[in-house]
Design a protein around this motif. Sequence first.
Motif, PDB file in Angstrom:
ATOM      1  N   ASN A 199      43.192  42.166  39.914  1.00  0.00           N
ATOM      2  CA  ASN A 199      43.228  43.490  39.139  1.00  0.00           C
ATOM      3  C   ASN A 199      41.860  44.226  39.288  1.00  0.00           C
ATOM      4  O   ASN A 199      41.042  44.601  38.498  1.00  0.00           O
ATOM      5  CB  ASN A 199      43.349  43.273  37.707  1.00  0.00           C
ATOM      6  N   GLN A 200      41.625  44.179  40.806  1.00  0.00           N
ATOM      7  CA  GLN A 200      40.508  44.955  41.326  1.00  0.00           C
ATOM      8  C   GLN A 200      39.267  44.319  41.235  1.00  0.00           C
ATOM      9  O   GLN A 200      38.152  44.844  41.326  1.00  0.00           O
ATOM     10  CB  GLN A 200      40.570  46.288  40.966  1.00  0.00           C
ATOM     11  N   ASP A 201      39.174  43.086  40.488  1.00  0.00           N
ATOM     12  CA  ASP A 201      37.745  42.275  40.260  1.00  0.00           C
ATOM     13  C   ASP A 201      37.775  41.237  41.322  1.00  0.00           C
ATOM     14  O   ASP A 201      38.850  40.352  41.388  1.00  0.00           O
ATOM     15  CB  ASP A 201      37.670  41.753  38.915  1.00  0.00           C
ATOM     16  N   LEU A 202      36.462  41.045  42.072  1.00  0.00           N
ATOM     17  CA  LEU A 202      36.609  39.669  42.891  1.00  0.00           C
ATOM     18  C   LEU A 202      36.972  38.569  42.216  1.00  0.00           C
ATOM     19  O   LEU A 202      36.641  38.272  40.945  1.00  0.00           O
ATOM     20  CB  LEU A 202      35.259  39.603  43.561  1.00  0.00           C
ATOM     21  N   ALA A 203      37.613  37.638  42.760  1.00  0.00           N
ATOM     22  CA  ALA A 203      38.073  36.391  42.376  1.00  0.00           C
ATOM     23  C   ALA A 203      37.701  35.072  43.064  1.00  0.00           C
ATOM     24  O   ALA A 203      37.407  35.240  44.441  1.00  0.00           O
ATOM     25  CB  ALA A 203      39.434  36.410  41.836  1.00  0.00           C
ATOM     26  N   THR A 204      37.752  33.994  42.366  1.00  0.00           N
ATOM     27  CA  THR A 204      37.676  32.795  43.119  1.00  0.00           C
ATOM     28  C   THR A 204      38.790  31.931  42.940  1.00  0.00           C
ATOM     29  O   THR A 204      39.755  32.263  42.400  1.00  0.00           O
ATOM     30  CB  THR A 204      36.330  31.937  42.354  1.00  0.00           C
ATOM     31  N   PRO A 205      39.025  30.848  43.576  1.00  0.00           N
ATOM     32  CA  PRO A 205      40.115  30.116  43.486  1.00  0.00           C
ATOM     33  C   PRO A 205      40.567  29.788  41.936  1.00  0.00           C
ATOM     34  O   PRO A 205      41.848  29.317  41.686  1.00  0.00           O
ATOM     35  CB  PRO A 205      39.961  28.743  44.329  1.00  0.00           C
ATOM     36  N   THR A 206      39.733  29.406  41.049  1.00  0.00           N
ATOM     37  CA  THR A 206      40.014  29.060  39.709  1.00  0.00           C
ATOM     38  C   THR A 206      40.142  30.423  38.776  1.00  0.00           C
ATOM     39  O   THR A 206      40.449  30.094  37.667  1.00  0.00           O
ATOM     40  CB  THR A 206      38.742  28.275  39.187  1.00  0.00           C
ATOM     41  N   THR A 207      40.200  31.561  39.355  1.00  0.00           N
ATOM     42  CA  THR A 207      40.533  32.643  38.507  1.00  0.00           C
ATOM     43  C   THR A 207      41.997  32.660  38.069  1.00  0.00           C
ATOM     44  O   THR A 207      42.911  32.259  38.820  1.00  0.00           O
ATOM     45  CB  THR A 207      40.102  33.945  39.383  1.00  0.00           C
ATOM     46  N   PRO A 208      42.286  32.848  36.873  1.00  0.00           N
ATOM     47  CA  PRO A 208      43.722  32.988  36.288  1.00  0.00           C
ATOM     48  C   PRO A 208      44.217  33.924  36.911  1.00  0.00           C
ATOM     49  O   PRO A 208      43.717  35.041  36.977  1.00  0.00           O
ATOM     50  CB  PRO A 208      43.524  32.917  34.679  1.00  0.00           C
ATOM     51  N   VAL A 209      45.496  33.921  37.045  1.00  0.00           N
ATOM     52  CA  VAL A 209      46.517  34.995  37.135  1.00  0.00           C
ATOM     53  C   VAL A 209      47.789  34.871  36.369  1.00  0.00           C
ATOM     54  O   VAL A 209      47.987  33.825  35.744  1.00  0.00           O
ATOM     55  CB  VAL A 209      47.168  34.848  38.720  1.00  0.00           C
ATOM     56  N   ALA A 210      48.299  36.068  36.105  1.00  0.00           N
ATOM     57  CA  ALA A 210      49.385  36.097  34.939  1.00  0.00           C
ATOM     58  C   ALA A 210      50.449  37.165  35.851  1.00  0.00           C
ATOM     59  O   ALA A 210      50.279  37.858  36.906  1.00  0.00           O
ATOM     60  CB  ALA A 210      49.025  36.705  33.922  1.00  0.00           C
ATOM     61  N   ALA A 211      51.720  37.142  35.077  1.00  0.00           N
ATOM     62  CA  ALA A 211      52.753  38.014  35.730  1.00  0.00           C
ATOM     63  C   ALA A 211      52.599  39.483  36.190  1.00  0.00           C
ATOM     64  O   ALA A 211      53.305  39.878  36.953  1.00  0.00           O
ATOM     65  CB  ALA A 211      53.953  37.833  34.548  1.00  0.00           C
ATOM     66  N   ASN A 212      51.823  40.041  35.258  1.00  0.00           N
ATOM     67  CA  ASN A 212      51.605  41.435  35.463  1.00  0.00           C
ATOM     68  C   ASN A 212      50.473  42.114  36.157  1.00  0.00           C
ATOM     69  O   ASN A 212      50.072  43.131  36.269  1.00  0.00           O
ATOM     70  CB  ASN A 212      51.404  42.315  34.259  1.00  0.00           C
ATOM     71  N   ASP A 213      49.627  40.936  36.883  1.00  0.00           N
ATOM     72  CA  ASP A 213      48.617  41.205  37.571  1.00  0.00           C
ATOM     73  C   ASP A 213      48.840  41.771  38.860  1.00  0.00           C
ATOM     74  O   ASP A 213      49.836  41.489  39.398  1.00  0.00           O
ATOM     75  CB  ASP A 213      47.776  39.869  37.968  1.00  0.00           C
ATOM     76  N   GLU A 214      47.814  42.394  39.354  1.00  0.00           N
ATOM     77  CA  GLU A 214      47.824  42.931  40.784  1.00  0.00           C
ATOM     78  C   GLU A 214      46.733  42.041  41.592  1.00  0.00           C
ATOM     79  O   GLU A 214      45.629  41.914  41.152  1.00  0.00           O
ATOM     80  CB  GLU A 214      47.232  44.301  40.943  1.00  0.00           C
ATOM     81  N   VAL A 215      47.349  41.232  42.811  1.00  0.00           N
ATOM     82  CA  VAL A 215      46.367  40.293  43.209  1.00  0.00           C
ATOM     83  C   VAL A 215      46.235  40.655  44.659  1.00  0.00           C
ATOM     84  O   VAL A 215      47.154  41.108  45.338  1.00  0.00           O
ATOM     85  CB  VAL A 215      47.125  39.107  43.262  1.00  0.00           C
ATOM     86  N   ALA A 216      45.003  40.830  45.387  1.00  0.00           N
ATOM     87  CA  ALA A 216      44.947  41.435  46.666  1.00  0.00           C
ATOM     88  C   ALA A 216      44.230  40.445  47.502  1.00  0.00           C
ATOM     89  O   ALA A 216      43.175  39.646  47.114  1.00  0.00           O
ATOM     90  CB  ALA A 216      44.042  42.708  46.702  1.00  0.00           C
ATOM     91  N   PHE A 217      44.681  40.095  48.678  1.00  0.00           N
ATOM     92  CA  PHE A 217      44.138  39.196  49.604  1.00  0.00           C
ATOM     93  C   PHE A 217      43.691  39.914  50.934  1.00  0.00           C
ATOM     94  O   PHE A 217      44.129  40.619  51.431  1.00  0.00           O
ATOM     95  CB  PHE A 217      45.180  38.061  49.957  1.00  0.00           C
ATOM     96  N   PHE A 218      42.573  39.457  51.431  1.00  0.00           N
ATOM     97  CA  PHE A 218      41.757  40.142  52.429  1.00  0.00           C
ATOM     98  C   PHE A 218      40.845  39.331  53.256  1.00  0.00           C
ATOM     99  O   PHE A 218      40.378  38.533  52.538  1.00  0.00           O
ATOM    100  CB  PHE A 218      41.194  41.532  51.841  1.00  0.00           C
ATOM    101  N   PRO A 219      40.501  39.558  54.286  1.00  0.00           N
ATOM    102  CA  PRO A 219      39.426  38.698  55.135  1.00  0.00           C
ATOM    103  C   PRO A 219      38.025  39.066  54.642  1.00  0.00           C
ATOM    104  O   PRO A 219      37.791  40.320  54.053  1.00  0.00           O
ATOM    105  CB  PRO A 219      39.800  39.260  56.492  1.00  0.00           C
ATOM    106  N   PRO A 220      37.075  38.259  54.805  1.00  0.00           N
ATOM    107  CA  PRO A 220      35.612  38.560  54.427  1.00  0.00           C
ATOM    108  C   PRO A 220      35.329  39.925  55.131  1.00  0.00           C
ATOM    109  O   PRO A 220      35.879  40.072  56.294  1.00  0.00           O
ATOM    110  CB  PRO A 220      34.958  37.422  54.829  1.00  0.00           C
ATOM    111  N   MET A 221      34.480  40.742  54.375  1.00  0.00           N
ATOM    112  CA  MET A 221      33.963  41.817  54.838  1.00  0.00           C
ATOM    113  C   MET A 221      32.547  41.852  55.075  1.00  0.00           C
ATOM    114  O   MET A 221      31.764  40.953  54.408  1.00  0.00           O
ATOM    115  CB  MET A 221      34.257  42.990  53.763  1.00  0.00           C
ATOM    116  N   THR A 222      31.919  42.446  56.069  1.00  0.00           N
ATOM    117  CA  THR A 222      30.496  42.365  56.443  1.00  0.00           C
ATOM    118  C   THR A 222      29.920  44.106  56.196  1.00  0.00           C
ATOM    119  O   THR A 222      30.813  44.871  56.447  1.00  0.00           O
ATOM    120  CB  THR A 222      30.034  42.044  57.817  1.00  0.00           C
ATOM    121  N   GLY A 223      28.875  44.338  55.894  1.00  0.00           N
ATOM    122  CA  GLY A 223      28.357  45.460  55.530  1.00  0.00           C
ATOM    123  C   GLY A 223      27.332  45.933  56.910  1.00  0.00           C
ATOM    124  O   GLY A 223      26.985  45.048  57.699  1.00  0.00           O
ATOM    125  N   GLY A 224      26.963  47.107  56.938  1.00  0.00           N
ATOM    126  CA  GLY A 224      26.336  47.510  57.939  1.00  0.00           C
ATOM    127  C   GLY A 224      25.927  48.946  58.107  1.00  0.00           C
ATOM    128  O   GLY A 224      26.233  49.840  57.544  1.00  0.00           O
TER     129      GLY A 224
END
Length: 83
Positions: A58-83
């Motif tokens: 739901n657009q908040d950074l998550a960890t492996p232990t973050t709960p997920v539910a049926a109506n959630d939006e879950v995004a997966f992406f590679p690590p990002m670097t700034g610069g």
Amino acid sequence: MKILYFAWLKERVGAAEETLAPPASVTTVSDLMTWLRDQSAGHAAAFSDRRVIRCAVNQDLATPTTPVAANDEVAFFPPMTGG
């Protein structure tokens, strides 16, 4: 559950997003990644090394232990670097 994939995860899965209904046993990000890995060869390739995947629920950074539910939006992406 709406699942979004970015960068090389999208390429390996073969889709930018999916709407899926994981079983009730999927209660955390880690559970979801395990379940997704078993969905296809592309998913298996995308989730073969969890150390290089970041997640947001739901657009908040998550960890492996973050709960997920049926109506959630879950995004997966590679690590990002700034610069």
